[in-house]
Write a protein that holds these residues in place. Structure first.
Motif, mmCIF file in Angstrom:
data_model
loop_
_atom_site.group_PDB
_atom_site.id
_atom_site.type_symbol
_atom_site.label_atom_id
_atom_site.label_comp_id
_atom_site.label_asym_id
_atom_site.label_seq_id
_atom_site.Cartn_x
_atom_site.Cartn_y
_atom_site.Cartn_z
ATOM 1 N N ASP A 94 0.914 -1.145 0.178
ATOM 2 C CA ASP A 94 -0.139 -0.221 0.087
ATOM 3 C C ASP A 94 1.149 1.266 0.001
ATOM 4 O O ASP A 94 1.578 1.230 0.736
ATOM 5 C CB ASP A 94 -1.006 -0.099 1.350
ATOM 6 N N PRO A 95 0.691 2.088 -0.772
ATOM 7 C CA PRO A 95 1.454 3.401 -0.998
ATOM 8 C C PRO A 95 1.611 3.923 0.192
ATOM 9 O O PRO A 95 2.827 4.576 0.575
ATOM 10 C CB PRO A 95 0.904 4.034 -2.229
ATOM 11 N N ALA A 132 -1.287 10.086 -1.049
ATOM 12 C CA ALA A 132 -2.657 10.530 -0.560
ATOM 13 C C ALA A 132 -3.687 10.199 -1.337
ATOM 14 O O ALA A 132 -4.751 10.075 -0.794
ATOM 15 C CB ALA A 132 -2.390 12.212 -0.525
ATOM 16 N N GLY A 133 -3.746 10.158 -2.797
ATOM 17 C CA GLY A 133 -5.072 9.643 -3.412
ATOM 18 C C GLY A 133 -5.730 8.188 -2.984
ATOM 19 O O GLY A 133 -6.630 8.122 -3.427
ATOM 20 N N SER A 134 -4.705 7.527 -2.271
ATOM 21 C CA SER A 134 -5.190 6.308 -2.132
ATOM 22 C C SER A 134 -5.729 6.028 -0.725
ATOM 23 O O SER A 134 -6.204 4.713 -0.188
ATOM 24 C CB SER A 134 -3.996 5.371 -2.254
ATOM 25 N N VAL A 135 -5.679 7.029 0.245
ATOM 26 C CA VAL A 135 -6.083 7.250 1.448
ATOM 27 C C VAL A 135 -7.507 7.462 1.584
ATOM 28 O O VAL A 135 -7.967 8.640 1.202
ATOM 29 C CB VAL A 135 -5.350 8.052 2.590
ATOM 30 N N ASP A 180 -7.189 16.509 4.206
ATOM 31 C CA ASP A 180 -6.056 16.980 3.407
ATOM 32 C C ASP A 180 -5.084 15.837 3.719
ATOM 33 O O ASP A 180 -4.110 16.095 4.314
ATOM 34 C CB ASP A 180 -5.417 18.311 3.488
ATOM 35 N N PRO A 181 -5.179 14.670 3.234
ATOM 36 C CA PRO A 181 -4.341 13.450 3.717
ATOM 37 C C PRO A 181 -2.697 13.801 3.532
ATOM 38 O O PRO A 181 -1.947 13.429 4.046
ATOM 39 C CB PRO A 181 -4.817 12.280 2.818
ATOM 40 N N ALA A 182 -2.385 14.509 2.398
ATOM 41 C CA ALA A 182 -0.911 14.736 2.114
ATOM 42 C C ALA A 182 -0.391 15.701 3.229
ATOM 43 O O ALA A 182 0.844 15.071 3.792
ATOM 44 C CB ALA A 182 -0.615 15.330 0.652
ATOM 45 N N ARG A 183 -1.105 16.689 3.582
ATOM 46 C CA ARG A 183 -0.568 17.563 4.754
ATOM 47 C C ARG A 183 -0.794 16.823 6.062
ATOM 48 O O ARG A 183 0.252 16.896 6.836
ATOM 49 C CB ARG A 183 -1.209 18.747 4.617
ATOM 50 N N PHE A 184 -1.703 16.113 6.181
ATOM 51 C CA PHE A 184 -2.164 15.582 7.313
ATOM 52 C C PHE A 184 -0.813 14.454 7.908
ATOM 53 O O PHE A 184 -0.638 14.571 8.898
ATOM 54 C CB PHE A 184 -3.491 14.808 7.576
ATOM 55 N N LEU A 185 -0.892 13.626 6.937
ATOM 56 C CA LEU A 185 0.379 12.588 7.136
ATOM 57 C C LEU A 185 1.786 13.073 6.898
ATOM 58 O O LEU A 185 2.656 12.744 7.570
ATOM 59 C CB LEU A 185 0.033 11.347 6.437
#
Length: 252
Positions: A94-95, A132-135, A180-185
């Protein structure tokens, strides 16, 4: 689930025996890496990422050696741990899990004083953005065993410098907007890049590493710390420790 080797590591921390703690964490890591869960191979795809516990113990082994004044042993463990984390990217496909393994690689660079720690955290932050797009749910991802294992060493180092309290919490590690998964993680990597090296340096200078925070109770009527006289208790693996200084508590 606590194993005897993990308990041995915690007991060594309580005795301020940091080289034996590093050895016990290393053995606990090998044990957990071999069998992350009953009947499970470390090379199985696993949406929870239980194998992260073994990687966590390798990080803590390196930290223990650094605190013991054995930087070469910490470097050896870091090189080993980074290789393990990279290899496990073939199993955890998983990415977002692969990004978390990149985060672990950066931690090993920090703990082992390897070149390129800041760049490794940058790589992890980029990997989180790419994933992020896979979350579907960042909260669900961030509470899996893999992600919690990646957060635990930093939290353990920090609490030893904060009178045993939680010094690095959920809001510190993650961005403010779960949508915003990219910034959150990605904030996990950015925060570690900024804070982990200095916190580790302070722990090394102090010559102390706290046990992890387990089950706690303030102002316990049955125990008192023989070192600092606190009555605040931390039950970590099978040990009853002082929440403040990780000394074994005495019954009163």
């Amino acid at each position: 689930m606590a194993t005897q080797l993990w308990s041995d590591a915690v007991g060594a921390l309580a005795d301020r025996a940091y080289e034996p703690a590093g050895d016990a964490y290393t053995r606990a890591a090998w044990e957990r890496l071999a069998v992350p869960r009953p009947g499970q191979s470390p090379f199985d795809a696993d949406e929870k990422g239980w194998v992260g516990e073994g990687i966590r113990f390798l990080v803590l082994a390196g930290v223990s050696y650094r605190v013991a004044g054995l930087p070469e042993r910490a470097t050896h463990r870091a090189v080993e741990g980074a290789a393990v984390a990279r290899d496990l990217q073939h199993a955890l496909a998983d990415p977002v899990q692969q990004a978390c393994l990149d985060e672990f690689v950066a931690d090993f660079h920090t703990v082992g004083s390897l070149d390129g720690a800041a760049a490794a955290y940058d790589d992890a932050e980029t990997a989180y953005a790419d994933a992020a797009g896979s979350v579907e749910s960042v909260q669900a991802v961030a509470t899996t065993p893999l992600f919690e294992a990646a957060a635990a060493p930093l939290q353990q180092v920090a609490r030893g410098l904060a009178d045993g309290e939680i010094a690095v919490g959920w809001d510190d590690l993650h961005g403010p907007d779960p949508s915003d998964p990219a910034r959150f993680l990605g904030h996990r990597a950015a925060f570690k890049r900024q804070r982990f090296p200095s916190l580790l340096a302070r722990a090394v200078d102090a010559g102390t590493l706290a046990a992890h925070r387990g089950t706690t109770e303030y102002d316990n009527a049955n125990f008192r710390c023989p070192n600092c006289r606190s009555t605040d208790v931390n039950w970590a693996t099978e040990h009853t420790l002082c929440l403040r200084c990780s000394t074994p508590m005495r019954e009163r």
